[in-house]
Scaffold this motif. Structure first.
Motif, PDB file in Angstrom:
ATOM      1  N   UNK A  21       0.840  -1.210   0.000  1.00  0.00           N
ATOM      2  CA  UNK A  21       0.000   0.000   0.000  1.00  0.00           C
ATOM      3  C   UNK A  21       0.864   1.244   0.000  1.00  0.00           C
ATOM      4  N   UNK A  22       1.922   1.232   0.811  1.00  0.00           N
ATOM      5  CA  UNK A  22       2.776   2.423   0.847  1.00  0.00           C
ATOM      6  C   UNK A  22       3.546   2.554  -0.459  1.00  0.00           C
TER       7      UNK A  22
ATOM      8  N   UNK B  14      -5.776   4.602  -1.665  1.00  0.00           N
ATOM      9  CA  UNK B  14      -5.376   4.441  -3.069  1.00  0.00           C
ATOM     10  C   UNK B  14      -6.279   5.281  -3.961  1.00  0.00           C
ATOM     11  N   UNK B  15      -7.595   5.283  -3.657  1.00  0.00           N
ATOM     12  CA  UNK B  15      -8.528   6.084  -4.461  1.00  0.00           C
ATOM     13  C   UNK B  15      -8.170   7.561  -4.391  1.00  0.00           C
ATOM     14  N   UNK B  99       6.991   1.098 -13.173  1.00  0.00           N
ATOM     15  CA  UNK B  99       8.143   0.213 -12.965  1.00  0.00           C
ATOM     16  C   UNK B  99       8.559   0.214 -11.501  1.00  0.00           C
ATOM     17  N   UNK B 100       8.568   1.411 -10.896  1.00  0.00           N
ATOM     18  CA  UNK B 100       8.916   1.518  -9.472  1.00  0.00           C
ATOM     19  C   UNK B 100       7.949   0.698  -8.621  1.00  0.00           C
ATOM     20  N   UNK B 101       6.640   0.851  -8.919  1.00  0.00           N
ATOM     21  CA  UNK B 101       5.620   0.108  -8.173  1.00  0.00           C
ATOM     22  C   UNK B 101       5.806  -1.391  -8.365  1.00  0.00           C
ATOM     23  N   UNK B 102       6.115  -1.810  -9.624  1.00  0.00           N
ATOM     24  CA  UNK B 102       6.300  -3.232  -9.894  1.00  0.00           C
ATOM     25  C   UNK B 102       7.446  -3.805  -9.090  1.00  0.00           C
ATOM     26  N   UNK B 103       8.589  -3.096  -9.090  1.00  0.00           N
ATOM     27  CA  UNK B 103       9.758  -3.596  -8.367  1.00  0.00           C
ATOM     28  C   UNK B 103       9.469  -3.693  -6.870  1.00  0.00           C
ATOM     29  N   UNK B 104       8.900  -2.607  -6.303  1.00  0.00           N
ATOM     30  CA  UNK B 104       8.643  -2.593  -4.854  1.00  0.00           C
ATOM     31  C   UNK B 104       7.642  -3.677  -4.464  1.00  0.00           C
ATOM     32  N   UNK B 105       6.544  -3.784  -5.256  1.00  0.00           N
ATOM     33  CA  UNK B 105       5.516  -4.784  -4.933  1.00  0.00           C
ATOM     34  C   UNK B 105       6.082  -6.195  -5.049  1.00  0.00           C
TER      35      UNK B 105
END
Lengths: 111, 164
Positions: A21-22, B14-15, B99-105
């Protein structure tokens, strides 16, 4: 017994969900920082990124049972408040001299 | 209960963040940022940070966002216009953030079992716990931040002052 197990399972959320989430909030902040053309909205996206990192600190403080993670968040809040005050004053000063909030037209430090 | 509250307020977060990204008028972005910060306060409560939840509402949703809304209204900021710079930013911004979100997730979800679960009520930091650390072990950094606030007040007054 099955009921208590069910309620125990309902009491737990994997820590990874908080971190994901973060990460989502941080990525939204990065995207807004890059895409937005209004200097105030760009500044707000920085605040969003700070909030995302604060959530990570609190989640890890919960995981390691340490108070120091929350102390970090406290200091980040203090610095963010100071930064917001100074940053918005700078935005007002910029608007006085340039009469615009579009960051494409604010590309020189000196007028 | 924990999972339900997490999904509810995490979804609200998130919304709000996506709405901040999509809205063109800064006042709409500011109001959605208030939604994000207030739902984050609820998530802090779920993680046992009661003082920080209160501080989040008072400092972030209260003070900082009121300052933002003040400035937006003071400067009469309108909808942002599309420029050539924004086209390049769209090309770089969305894939970069994705891409940043993909890597972190990927990293967080691959470590999901090692990170374990967050249990409601297993760790509660009361205000007295927090203040014991803050005023005993970290007294000097705390005093230094008060100097930082003082400098910020003086700096913002000097910067926002009208030139003679």
């Amino acid at each position: 017994m099955a009921g208590t197990e069910f309620s125990n399972a309902m009491m737990d959320v994997p820590l990874a969900y908080y971190l994901v989430l973060s990460a989502i909030l941080f990525s939204c902040g990065v995207a807004a920082f890059l895409i937005k053309r209004n200097i105030i909205t760009v500044f707000m996206s920085i605040e969003l990124m700070l909030n995302a990192v604060n959530l990570t600190f609190v989640a890890f403080a919960h995981h390691w049972h340490q108070v120091s993670g929350q102390i970090f968040v406290f200091f980040v809040m203090v610095v963010a408040a100071a930064e917001a005050a100074v940053g918005l004053a700078i935005i007002i000063a910029i608007f006085r001299t340039r009469e615009t909030l579009n960051i494409d037209q604010i590309n020189l430090m000196k007028l | 209960m924990h999972l339900v509250l997490f999904i509810l307020f995490g979804g609200l977060c998130v919304a709000g963040a996506v709405n901040l990204l999509l809205q063109r008028h800064p006042i709409n972005s500011a109001l959605s940022l208030i939604v994000v910060m207030t739902s984050l306060a609820v998530l802090y409560l779920l993680l046992g940070a009661e003082f920080l939840a209160a501080a989040q509402v008072i400092v972030y949703s209260g003070a900082i966002m009121v300052l933002f809304v003040f400035v937006i209204m003071l400067l009469n900021a309108g909808e942002e216009e599309r420029t050539t710079g924004s086209k390049a930013a769209y090309l770089v911004g969305f894939p970069g953030a994705a891409a940043l979100l993909g890597v972190l997730a990927f990293v967080f979800l691959s470590q999901k079992s090692a990170l374990g679960n967050a249990r409601l009520g297993s760790f509660l930091v009361t205000t007295s716990d927090l203040s014991r650390v803050l005023f005993r072990d970290l007294l000097l950094p705390f005093e230094v931040t008060s100097i930082l606030i003082l400098v910020a007040i003086l700096g913002s007054v000097v910067l926002a002052r009208k030139e003679q």
